[in-house]
Write an enzyme that holds these catalytic residues in place. Structure first.
Site, PDB file in Angstrom:
ATOM      1  N   MET A   1       0.845  -1.172   0.000  1.00  0.00           N
ATOM      2  CA  MET A   1       0.000   0.000   0.000  1.00  0.00           C
ATOM      3  C   MET A   1       0.890   1.233   0.000  1.00  0.00           C
ATOM      4  SD  MET A   1      -2.524   1.441   3.038  1.00  0.00           S
ATOM      5  CE  MET A   1      -2.804  -0.154   3.657  1.00  0.00           C
ATOM      6  N   PRO A   2       0.900   2.020  -1.067  1.00  0.00           N
ATOM      7  CA  PRO A   2       1.678   3.251  -1.040  1.00  0.00           C
ATOM      8  C   PRO A   2       1.025   4.300  -0.150  1.00  0.00           C
ATOM      9  CG  PRO A   2       0.747   2.863  -3.237  1.00  0.00           C
ATOM     10  CD  PRO A   2       0.312   1.754  -2.351  1.00  0.00           C
ATOM     11  N   THR A   3       1.847   4.927   0.660  1.00  0.00           N
ATOM     12  CA  THR A   3       1.387   6.013   1.524  1.00  0.00           C
ATOM     13  C   THR A   3       2.258   7.230   1.274  1.00  0.00           C
ATOM     14  OG1 THR A   3       0.680   4.448   3.220  1.00  0.00           O
ATOM     15  CG2 THR A   3       0.967   6.737   3.902  1.00  0.00           C
ATOM     16  N   ASP A  40      -2.878   5.782   0.173  1.00  0.00           N
ATOM     17  CA  ASP A  40      -3.156   6.709   1.272  1.00  0.00           C
ATOM     18  C   ASP A  40      -2.334   7.970   1.072  1.00  0.00           C
ATOM     19  OD1 ASP A  40      -4.948   5.173   2.842  1.00  0.00           O
ATOM     20  OD2 ASP A  40      -3.267   4.023   3.639  1.00  0.00           O
TER      21      ASP A  40
END
Length: 62
Positions: A1-3, A40
């Site tokens: 998940m890239p944040t 996110d």
């Protein structure tokens, strides 16, 4: 998940932030092949008096 953690000077409108997160999410999904729900983005608004570059507060820049 890239944040993504984004810090910027306060004063941008909600509409500007909305457009920003839509575009960052779109490009991230295109580039990384993920779904939008995996992206996110955390935006922190910073007062110019709390940010300095080169030993000078941005609040003091003219």
């Amino acid at each position: 998940m890239p944040t993504f953690h984004v810090e910027m000077f306060e004063g941008r409108t909600v509409e500007q932030k909305r457009k920003f997160v839509e575009e960052v999410t779109r490009v991230t999904c295109e580039t990384l092949g993920c779904t939008p729900s995996a992206v996110d983005i955390i935006i922190t608004d910073v007062k110019r008096e709390n940010w300095a570059t080169g030993g000078e507060l941005w609040a003091d820049k003219k």
